[in-house]
Enzyme design. Structure first.
Site, PDB file in Angstrom:
ATOM      1  N   GLU A   1      29.449  -5.660 -13.535  1.00  0.00           N
ATOM      2  CA  GLU A   1      28.517  -6.138 -12.753  1.00  0.00           C
ATOM      3  C   GLU A   1      28.075  -7.455 -12.925  1.00  0.00           C
ATOM      4  O   GLU A   1      28.258  -7.891 -14.125  1.00  0.00           O
ATOM      5  CB  GLU A   1      27.154  -5.300 -12.804  1.00  0.00           C
ATOM      6  CG  GLU A   1      25.884  -5.663 -12.036  1.00  0.00           C
ATOM      7  CD  GLU A   1      26.110  -5.468 -10.374  1.00  0.00           C
ATOM      8  OE1 GLU A   1      27.085  -6.170 -10.130  1.00  0.00           O
ATOM      9  OE2 GLU A   1      25.511  -4.853  -9.830  1.00  0.00           O
ATOM     10  N   ASP A   2      27.924  -8.352 -11.886  1.00  0.00           N
ATOM     11  CA  ASP A   2      27.545  -9.465 -12.085  1.00  0.00           C
ATOM     12  C   ASP A   2      26.302  -9.929 -12.845  1.00  0.00           C
ATOM     13  O   ASP A   2      26.121 -10.811 -13.769  1.00  0.00           O
ATOM     14  CB  ASP A   2      27.709 -10.497 -10.997  1.00  0.00           C
ATOM     15  CG  ASP A   2      26.898 -10.210  -9.761  1.00  0.00           C
ATOM     16  OD1 ASP A   2      26.400  -9.101  -9.623  1.00  0.00           O
ATOM     17  OD2 ASP A   2      26.842 -10.953  -9.039  1.00  0.00           O
TER      18      ASP A   2
ATOM     19  N   ASP B   1      19.233  -6.961 -12.537  1.00  0.00           N
ATOM     20  CA  ASP B   1      17.846  -7.705 -11.954  1.00  0.00           C
ATOM     21  C   ASP B   1      16.932  -6.599 -12.243  1.00  0.00           C
ATOM     22  O   ASP B   1      16.466  -6.423 -13.440  1.00  0.00           O
ATOM     23  CB  ASP B   1      18.103  -8.070 -10.636  1.00  0.00           C
ATOM     24  CG  ASP B   1      16.926  -9.260 -10.234  1.00  0.00           C
ATOM     25  OD1 ASP B   1      16.056  -9.024 -10.719  1.00  0.00           O
ATOM     26  OD2 ASP B   1      17.225 -10.034  -9.374  1.00  0.00           O
TER      27      ASP B   1
ATOM     28  N   PHE C   1      16.692 -18.623 -10.466  1.00  0.00           N
ATOM     29  CA  PHE C   1      17.902 -18.147  -9.386  1.00  0.00           C
ATOM     30  C   PHE C   1      19.031 -18.657  -9.886  1.00  0.00           C
ATOM     31  O   PHE C   1      19.326 -19.877  -9.662  1.00  0.00           O
ATOM     32  CB  PHE C   1      17.366 -18.354  -7.971  1.00  0.00           C
ATOM     33  CG  PHE C   1      17.738 -17.566  -6.787  1.00  0.00           C
ATOM     34  CD1 PHE C   1      17.144 -16.470  -6.279  1.00  0.00           C
ATOM     35  CD2 PHE C   1      19.192 -17.869  -6.675  1.00  0.00           C
ATOM     36  CE1 PHE C   1      17.655 -15.656  -5.204  1.00  0.00           C
ATOM     37  CE2 PHE C   1      19.789 -16.810  -5.615  1.00  0.00           C
ATOM     38  CZ  PHE C   1      19.155 -15.979  -5.010  1.00  0.00           C
TER      39      PHE C   1
ATOM     40  N   ARG D   1      29.229 -18.811  -4.362  1.00  0.00           N
ATOM     41  CA  ARG D   1      29.995 -17.784  -5.265  1.00  0.00           C
ATOM     42  C   ARG D   1      31.278 -18.318  -5.696  1.00  0.00           C
ATOM     43  O   ARG D   1      31.776 -18.148  -6.940  1.00  0.00           O
ATOM     44  CB  ARG D   1      30.625 -16.580  -4.497  1.00  0.00           C
ATOM     45  CG  ARG D   1      29.624 -15.715  -4.031  1.00  0.00           C
ATOM     46  CD  ARG D   1      30.205 -14.311  -3.454  1.00  0.00           C
ATOM     47  NE  ARG D   1      29.197 -13.639  -2.558  1.00  0.00           N
ATOM     48  CZ  ARG D   1      28.268 -12.552  -2.845  1.00  0.00           C
ATOM     49  NH1 ARG D   1      28.323 -12.525  -4.139  1.00  0.00           N
ATOM     50  NH2 ARG D   1      27.781 -12.019  -2.071  1.00  0.00           N
TER      51      ARG D   1
HETATM   52  C1  PRP Z   1      23.228  -8.072  -6.602  1.00  0.00           C
HETATM   53  C2  PRP Z   1      24.017  -8.045  -7.860  1.00  0.00           C
HETATM   54  C3  PRP Z   1      23.712  -6.588  -8.250  1.00  0.00           C
HETATM   55  C4  PRP Z   1      22.315  -6.262  -8.025  1.00  0.00           C
HETATM   56  C5  PRP Z   1      21.235  -6.477  -9.198  1.00  0.00           C
HETATM   57  O1  PRP Z   1      23.700  -7.836  -5.542  1.00  0.00           O
HETATM   58  O2  PRP Z   1      25.356  -8.341  -7.740  1.00  0.00           O
HETATM   59  O3  PRP Z   1      24.682  -5.724  -7.856  1.00  0.00           O
HETATM   60  O4  PRP Z   1      22.151  -7.346  -7.018  1.00  0.00           O
HETATM   61  O5  PRP Z   1      20.118  -6.139  -8.577  1.00  0.00           O
HETATM   62  P1  PRP Z   1      19.077  -4.994  -9.185  1.00  0.00           P
HETATM   63  O6  PRP Z   1      19.331  -4.818 -10.694  1.00  0.00           O
HETATM   64  O7  PRP Z   1      17.833  -5.529  -8.737  1.00  0.00           O
HETATM   65  O8  PRP Z   1      19.511  -3.765  -8.172  1.00  0.00           O
HETATM   66  P2  PRP Z   1      23.376  -8.103  -3.924  1.00  0.00           P
HETATM   67  O9  PRP Z   1      22.846  -7.082  -3.404  1.00  0.00           O
HETATM   68  O10 PRP Z   1      22.857  -9.552  -3.806  1.00  0.00           O
HETATM   69  O11 PRP Z   1      24.920  -8.224  -3.371  1.00  0.00           O
HETATM   70  P3  PRP Z   1      26.245  -9.062  -4.005  1.00  0.00           P
HETATM   71  O12 PRP Z   1      26.843  -8.548  -5.212  1.00  0.00           O
HETATM   72  O13 PRP Z   1      27.155  -8.738  -2.746  1.00  0.00           O
HETATM   73  O14 PRP Z   1      25.848 -10.537  -4.057  1.00  0.00           O
END
Ligand code: PRP
Length: 176
Positions: A98-99, A102, A151, A164
């Site tokens: 995962e990136d 949060d 952010f 990205r």
């Molecule tokens: C972001 C990120 C994680 C998630 C983390 O994805 O890549 O998957 O939010 O947030 P959390 O811990 O609050 O659940 P996003 O929905 O922005 O999609 P993306 O990966 O396409 O940017």
């Protein structure tokens, strides 16, 4: 929208070094195992691509896409799979990549879903960990960098699907 500016938080060389360290640790932990790396689209694709190329153990890859619901930018915690794995996972050693973690909602829910499919093991490697934002308890097994509640964009992470492509991680300023 007001013009945004960015400030480098983790330069490319620092990321490269840390990804190498993570890959070395993962290679040691998964030696002789049947490793399936699962990336969460879209954000994880850059980190995952670098990580798997730094591994010293064989792996296969697959992807999921998750969707979270809530009013505006406030997550309700309801998370569903929008694109499922194409690989059967029973008996596999799964490492989710995962990136960023949060609130923790996305990974907590994905772990619940995948546990029901009876993998041999299930762990998480998160490139960034923003602990100050956690809404549900969640601890990743491997973390690239803990970060403050700012952010961040780049290295796969976006703001409105932009940025990205930056090879480094940057803090976004002046968002309106
Ligand atoms: C972001 C990120 C994680 C998630 C983390 O994805 O890549 O998957 O939010 O947030 P959390 O811990 O609050 O659940 P996003 O929905 O922005 O999609 P993306 O990966 O396409 O940017």
């Amino acid at each position: 929208m007001k013009e945004t500016t960015t400030e480098i938080l983790f330069p490319k060389a620092v990321i490269e070094r840390r990804v190498g360290e993570l890959a070395a640790q993962i290679s040691r932990d998964y030696a002789g195992k049947d490793l399936l790396i699962v990336g969460i689209l879209n954000g994880a694709f850059v980190f995952m691509a670098d990580l798997i190329r730094a591994l010293n153990v064989p792996c296969t890859v697959d992807f999921v896409r998750m969707a979270s619901y809530g009013a505006g930018s406030v997550s309700s915690g309801e998370v569903l799979i929008r694109k499922d794995l194409e690989t059967p996972v029973a008996g596999r050693d799964i490492l989710i990549v995962e990136d960023i973690v949060d609130t923790g909602f996305t990974l907590s829910r994905l772990l619940e879903i995948l546990r029901e499919r009876r993998p041999a093991s299930l762990k998480v490697c998160a490139f960034l960990d923003k602990q100050a934002r956690r809404r549900v308890p969640f601890v990743a097994d491997y973390v690239g960098f803990p970060i403050p509640d700012a952010f961040v964009v780049g290295y796969g992470l976006d703001y409105n699907e932009q940025f990205r492509f930056f090879p480094d991680v940057r803090v976004l300023r002046d968002i309106v």
